[in-house]
Motif scaffolding. Structure first.
Motif, PDB file in Angstrom:
ATOM      1  N   THR A 116     -51.840 -55.161  19.492  1.00  0.00           N
ATOM      2  CA  THR A 116     -51.381 -56.103  18.479  1.00  0.00           C
ATOM      3  C   THR A 116     -51.506 -55.509  17.072  1.00  0.00           C
ATOM      4  O   THR A 116     -52.546 -54.968  16.708  1.00  0.00           O
ATOM      5  N   GLN A 117     -50.412 -55.600  16.314  1.00  0.00           N
ATOM      6  CA  GLN A 117     -50.352 -55.160  14.923  1.00  0.00           C
ATOM      7  C   GLN A 117     -50.699 -53.681  14.738  1.00  0.00           C
ATOM      8  O   GLN A 117     -51.208 -53.294  13.679  1.00  0.00           O
ATOM      9  N   TYR A 140     -47.517 -57.303  19.976  1.00  0.00           N
ATOM     10  CA  TYR A 140     -47.109 -58.389  19.091  1.00  0.00           C
ATOM     11  C   TYR A 140     -47.280 -57.984  17.630  1.00  0.00           C
ATOM     12  O   TYR A 140     -48.317 -57.462  17.214  1.00  0.00           O
ATOM     13  N   ASN A 141     -46.210 -58.206  16.835  1.00  0.00           N
ATOM     14  CA  ASN A 141     -46.241 -57.962  15.395  1.00  0.00           C
ATOM     15  C   ASN A 141     -46.621 -56.521  15.051  1.00  0.00           C
ATOM     16  O   ASN A 141     -47.298 -56.264  14.048  1.00  0.00           O
ATOM     17  N   SER A 142     -46.196 -55.585  15.887  1.00  0.00           N
ATOM     18  CA  SER A 142     -46.521 -54.172  15.666  1.00  0.00           C
ATOM     19  C   SER A 142     -45.360 -53.426  15.025  1.00  0.00           C
ATOM     20  O   SER A 142     -44.196 -53.820  15.137  1.00  0.00           O
ATOM     21  N   ARG A 186     -41.898 -60.230  17.489  1.00  0.00           N
ATOM     22  CA  ARG A 186     -42.127 -59.921  16.085  1.00  0.00           C
ATOM     23  C   ARG A 186     -42.472 -58.455  15.842  1.00  0.00           C
ATOM     24  O   ARG A 186     -43.014 -58.099  14.795  1.00  0.00           O
ATOM     25  N   ALA A 187     -42.178 -57.610  16.793  1.00  0.00           N
ATOM     26  CA  ALA A 187     -42.442 -56.179  16.635  1.00  0.00           C
ATOM     27  C   ALA A 187     -41.229 -55.491  16.009  1.00  0.00           C
ATOM     28  O   ALA A 187     -40.087 -55.855  16.288  1.00  0.00           O
TER      29      ALA A 187
END
Length: 242
Positions: free
Chosen positions: A131-132, A151-153, A172-173
Motif C-alpha cells: 500500500t502506497q 492500493y494508492n501506489s 487508486r494506483a
C-alpha cells in the motif's frame, strides 16, 4: 469493716491482673492502639461487666486479629483485581494493535516504502502489503503476488510481465506505463487507471473487477489479444470483449 475488707480485696485482685492487661495492650499494633471502641448495646455492656477480665482481654485480642486479617484480605483482593484488570486491558490493546498491523496476512510489509527501480522478480510475495509504495520502474516479473495490496501506489513503468497477480488490489494506483503482458490477473481489482498501462497482451483477466467504462476502453485496445502462456486463456475472452 466487712465492706472495707471487700473493697480492699477487690483492689488487690485488680492489681494482680494489671501485668496481664499491660502485656495484652503491648501486643496490639500501634496503628490500632488508638481506635475508638465500637459502640456496644446496653445488653452487651451489661454482660461484659460480669465476664472475667482474662476473657475480656482474650476477646479483644481475637477481635483485633480478625480485623487485621480481614483488612489484609480485602487489600490483597483489591490488588489482585487491579492487576487482573490491567493485564486484560493490556491484552486487549495488544490484540487491537496486532490486528491493525496484520494487513493482507502479511503485516505492514512494504507499505509506504520507496522501492523504485528494485528487482522483485521471480519471488514469492503472496499476501504482502505494498500500500502506497513508490515503485517506479520496479521489476515484479514472474513473481507470485497473489492477494497483495498495491492500493494508492505509484507504479509508473513497473514490470508485471508473467506475474501472478490474482486477487491483487490496484485501486487508486498509478499504472501509467505498467507492463501486464502475460500476467495472470484473475479476480484482480482495477479502476480507470488500467487504461494507462503499456501492455495487456496475453494477460488473463478472468473475473477481474473494473469500471464498465474502463472495460470498454480496454477492449478497444490493439494489444487486447493473445493467449496467456500459463493458463491458456484468451485475453479477449477473459475480458468478455464483444
Amino acid at each position: 469493716l466487712p465492706l472495707f475488707k471487700s473493697r480492699q480485696l477487690n483492689l488487690c485482685t485488680m492489681k494482680s491482673f494489671l501485668p496481664i492487661l499491660t502485656a495484652a495492650a503491648a501486643s496490639i499494633p500501634f496503628s490500632h492502639a488508638f481506635h475508638a471502641p465500637a459502640r456496644q448495646s446496653k445488653h452487651h455492656a451489661t454482660n461484659a461487666q460480669h465476664q472475667p477480665v482474662s476473657r475480656i482481654v482474650s476477646t479483644a485480642l481475637f477481635s483485633e486479629n480478625d480485623e487485621i486479617t480481614s483488612s489484609l484480605s480485602s487489600s490483597t483482593t483489591k490488588l489482585e483485581k487491579s492487576i487482573a484488570s490491567s493485564l486484560i486491558g493490556a491484552s486487549i490493546l495488544l490484540g487491537a494493535a496486532t490486528s491493525a498491523f496484520a494487513v493482507s496476512g502479511g503485516g505492514l510489509d512494504y507499505a509506504g516504502l520507496d522501492i523504485s527501480g528494485q528487482d522483485y522478480s521471480n519471488g514469492n510475495y503472496k499476501g504482502k502489503d505494498f500500500t502506497q509504495v513508490l515503485a517506479k520502474a520496479t521489476n515484479f516479473a514472474k513473481s507470485n503476488l497473489q492477494g497483495c495490496r498495491f492500493y494508492n501506489s505509484f507504479l509508473t513503468n513497473a514490470n508485471y510481465e508473467g506475474a501472478d497477480i490474482r486477487g491483487v488490489s490496484f485501486e487508486r494506483a498509478g499504472l501509467e506505463g505498467v507492463n501486464f503482458k502475460n500476467a495472470v490477473a484473475g479476480g484482480a481489482y482495477f479502476d480507470q487507471s488500467l487504461s494507462d498501462v503499456a501492455s495487456i497482451e496475453g494477460g488473463d483477466f478472468t473475473d477481474a473487477q473494473m469500471p464498465d467504462k474502463t472495460l470498454l476502453v480496454i477492449c478497444e485496445r490493439e494489444d487486447a489479444k493473445g493467449t496467456n502462456p500459463t493458463t491458456g486463456v484468451d485475453t479477449r475472452d477473459s475480458l468478455m470483449c464483444l
